[in-house]
Design an enzyme around this catalytic site. Structure first.
Site, PDB file in Angstrom:
ATOM      1  N   LYS A 191       1.732   1.871   7.532  1.00  0.00           N
ATOM      2  CA  LYS A 191       2.041   1.023   8.679  1.00  0.00           C
ATOM      3  C   LYS A 191       2.997   1.710   9.641  1.00  0.00           C
ATOM      4  O   LYS A 191       3.660   2.698   9.318  1.00  0.00           O
ATOM      5  CB  LYS A 191       2.650  -0.295   8.202  1.00  0.00           C
ATOM      6  CG  LYS A 191       1.671  -1.189   7.469  1.00  0.00           C
ATOM      7  CD  LYS A 191       0.441  -1.538   8.297  1.00  0.00           C
ATOM      8  CE  LYS A 191       0.740  -2.431   9.475  1.00  0.00           C
ATOM      9  NZ  LYS A 191      -0.481  -2.722  10.285  1.00  0.00           N
TER      10      LYS A 191
ATOM     11  N   HIS B   4      -0.567   1.513  16.310  1.00  0.00           N
ATOM     12  CA  HIS B   4      -0.802   0.296  17.111  1.00  0.00           C
ATOM     13  C   HIS B   4       0.268   0.138  18.199  1.00  0.00           C
ATOM     14  O   HIS B   4       0.909  -0.903  18.322  1.00  0.00           O
ATOM     15  CB  HIS B   4      -0.831  -0.940  16.215  1.00  0.00           C
ATOM     16  CG  HIS B   4      -1.941  -0.934  15.210  1.00  0.00           C
ATOM     17  ND1 HIS B   4      -3.272  -0.946  15.562  1.00  0.00           N
ATOM     18  CD2 HIS B   4      -1.915  -0.914  13.849  1.00  0.00           C
ATOM     19  CE1 HIS B   4      -4.025  -0.940  14.467  1.00  0.00           C
ATOM     20  NE2 HIS B   4      -3.234  -0.915  13.420  1.00  0.00           N
TER      21      HIS B   4
ATOM     22  N   TYR C 187      -0.951   4.354  10.844  1.00  0.00           N
ATOM     23  CA  TYR C 187      -1.354   3.355  11.832  1.00  0.00           C
ATOM     24  C   TYR C 187      -0.150   3.100  12.733  1.00  0.00           C
ATOM     25  O   TYR C 187       0.935   2.753  12.252  1.00  0.00           O
ATOM     26  CB  TYR C 187      -1.756   2.043  11.154  1.00  0.00           C
ATOM     27  CG  TYR C 187      -3.085   2.087  10.441  1.00  0.00           C
ATOM     28  CD1 TYR C 187      -4.267   2.314  11.149  1.00  0.00           C
ATOM     29  CD2 TYR C 187      -3.168   1.875   9.069  1.00  0.00           C
ATOM     30  CE1 TYR C 187      -5.492   2.344  10.502  1.00  0.00           C
ATOM     31  CE2 TYR C 187      -4.395   1.903   8.410  1.00  0.00           C
ATOM     32  CZ  TYR C 187      -5.551   2.141   9.128  1.00  0.00           C
ATOM     33  OH  TYR C 187      -6.761   2.167   8.488  1.00  0.00           O
TER      34      TYR C 187
ATOM     35  N   GLU D 173      -5.770   4.785  14.011  1.00  0.00           N
ATOM     36  CA  GLU D 173      -6.719   3.892  14.691  1.00  0.00           C
ATOM     37  C   GLU D 173      -7.335   4.486  15.954  1.00  0.00           C
ATOM     38  O   GLU D 173      -8.256   3.888  16.521  1.00  0.00           O
ATOM     39  CB  GLU D 173      -6.055   2.549  15.025  1.00  0.00           C
ATOM     40  CG  GLU D 173      -5.027   2.579  16.147  1.00  0.00           C
ATOM     41  CD  GLU D 173      -3.620   2.946  15.690  1.00  0.00           C
ATOM     42  OE1 GLU D 173      -2.685   2.858  16.513  1.00  0.00           O
ATOM     43  OE2 GLU D 173      -3.461   3.318  14.506  1.00  0.00           O
TER      44      GLU D 173
ATOM     45  N   ASP E 231      -2.608  -7.299  14.947  1.00  0.00           N
ATOM     46  CA  ASP E 231      -1.860  -6.039  15.018  1.00  0.00           C
ATOM     47  C   ASP E 231      -2.166  -5.260  16.288  1.00  0.00           C
ATOM     48  O   ASP E 231      -1.554  -4.225  16.550  1.00  0.00           O
ATOM     49  CB  ASP E 231      -2.086  -5.178  13.767  1.00  0.00           C
ATOM     50  CG  ASP E 231      -3.538  -4.856  13.505  1.00  0.00           C
ATOM     51  OD1 ASP E 231      -4.383  -5.203  14.355  1.00  0.00           O
ATOM     52  OD2 ASP E 231      -3.826  -4.261  12.454  1.00  0.00           O
TER      53      ASP E 231
ATOM     54  N   ARG F 155       0.831  -1.194   0.000  1.00  0.00           N
ATOM     55  CA  ARG F 155       0.000   0.000   0.000  1.00  0.00           C
ATOM     56  C   ARG F 155       0.874   1.256   0.000  1.00  0.00           C
ATOM     57  O   ARG F 155       2.061   1.208   0.297  1.00  0.00           O
ATOM     58  CB  ARG F 155      -0.911   0.010   1.223  1.00  0.00           C
ATOM     59  CG  ARG F 155      -2.038  -0.997   1.191  1.00  0.00           C
ATOM     60  CD  ARG F 155      -2.797  -1.036   2.506  1.00  0.00           C
ATOM     61  NE  ARG F 155      -2.013  -1.640   3.582  1.00  0.00           N
ATOM     62  CZ  ARG F 155      -2.445  -1.810   4.827  1.00  0.00           C
ATOM     63  NH1 ARG F 155      -3.666  -1.413   5.157  1.00  0.00           N
ATOM     64  NH2 ARG F 155      -1.680  -2.384   5.743  1.00  0.00           N
TER      65      ARG F 155
END
Length: 373
Positions: free
Chosen positions: A76, A97, A95, A119, A271, A16
């Site tokens: 990511k 996480h 993101y 997120e 994740d 991506r």
């Protein structure tokens, strides 16, 4: 003028990219320059020429993107090799996480990076708009992945999702009725599997029941219920989410051991640490492993397997917030947008999101105090 930088993703099998050419054009109309690393969009079938035509500049290296940009936008969480690019005051929008990747949190805190996590951006209605499209993609993918690994030559029981005339279809258990779980249950029902969807929120189950009209069996989640349905399942899909925090372990190792040989588990929550006790994160290149004769799939970036679809779906929702950060600056943007304020995880060497701080075992500091907003 603010510069938004988009480096190529370097996580294994991640294709991506954080913005589309249409996204570049929108930012350009707001007076924001966009710097794209050469080849960043190739994996998503977006050539450099399309970005240039939309008004972006192309950088030869990732280092140039990180060094020249005020805001770095990614898909990511950064890997250790990217930590060297961190600097005080840099805004990283991606993101994160952090509950699952505490080393990333430590690096952001040590370097004073303002880490804004997709997120945890959360409006007053409690939705997670920047997580939703990837949740939808992952939920839909989980069923086709489960069907693939249920085939005997892929290690599964040799069960067809929809069965055949006179033959029982696959039994699919989906844990969690949020965006991920609802999409997974919907796709499984569409393949004519027997689907049990479990959640603690009875109102959410009531909504699903009204929409699906009996095609999905809704069950209130508790330990006894989970034990019973997991034992009989051909495919278990873990779709449990705690915004900003670690996913709770819903399926214990004993439950996995009770499953039939060749059954499959797909842990979409990996994740966020995973909701199946026997899970560990895998990659698209090496996606599965076997524990107690049960096939485990736990790829941490599932939507990366369909990068063209995922890139466009993600940019659709991230672009308004990215434009806000670029136009107003993080301090003013956070002051006027409470949803975006919840998206800020780290700033000035502090954790500024309460749920993330709890997951990391650190004290939370108010984001407005740190940013002066």
């Amino acid at each position: 003028m603010t510069i938004v930088g988009v480096p190529a993703e370097i996580k294994p099998d991640e294709y991506r990219v954080a913005i589309t050419p249409d996204g570049v054009r929108e930012l350009h109309l707001h007076g924001v320059d966009v710097l794209i690393e050469a080849g960043a969009g190739i994996g998503a079938s977006i050539p450099d020429e399309d970005y240039v035509a939309a008004g972006a500049s192309i950088a030869a290296t990732a280092a140039e993107v990180w060094e020249r940009s005020d805001i770095v936008c990614k898909v990511k969480e950064p890997l250790a090799s990217e930590f060297e690019y961190f600097r005080e005051g840099l805004v990283l929008f991606t993101y994160l996480h952090l509950a699952a990747y505490p080393a990333v949190a430590d690096a952001l805190l040590d370097r004073g990076v303002i880490g804004v996590a997709y997120e945890t951006v959360q409006p007053a209605d409690g939705t997670l708009p920047l997580l939703a499209p990837m949740s939808e993609v992952a939920g839909r993918m989980s069923v086709q992945i489960g069907a693939h690994f249920l085939e005997r030559h892929n290690g599964g029981r040799g069960v067809l999702m929809g069965g055949a005339p006179g033959v029982r279809p696959a039994r699919v258990v989906v844990l969690g009725a949020g965006n991920v779980g609802w999409n997974a249950a919907w796709m499984a029902a569409g393949l004519e599997a027997e689907v049990d969807l479990l959640d603690k929120n009875v109102e959410r189950l009531r909504w699903v029941d009204q929409i699906q009209m009996g095609r999905v069996t809704t069950l209130t989640s508790n330990r006894g219920q989970v034990e019973r349905v997991v034992e009989q399942a051909d495919l278990v899909i873990g779709a449990v989410l705690v915004p900003g925090g670690r996913a709770p372990v819903v399926v214990s190792e004993d439950m996995v051991a009770s499953m039939r040989p060749g059954a499959v588990v797909v842990d979409i929550a990996i994740d966020q640490g995973g909701c199946i006790e026997t899970s560990r994160e895998t990659t698209h290149h090496d996606p599965t492993f076997v524990v107690h004769d049960v096939v485990h799939y736990a790829v941490g970036n599932m939507p990366g397997a369909v990068p063209h679809t995922s890139t466009y779906a993600l940019t659709n929702v991230t672009l308004p917030y990215l434009a806000e950060l670029a136009r107003l600056g993080v301090r003013q943007a956070v002051a006027v947008d409470a949803a975006l304020a919840l998206g800020v995880n780290t700033a000035g060497g502090h954790v500024v999101n309460a749920a993330v701080a709890e997951a990391l075992g650190k004290a939370a500091v108010d984001v407005h105090d740190v940013l002066g907003s």
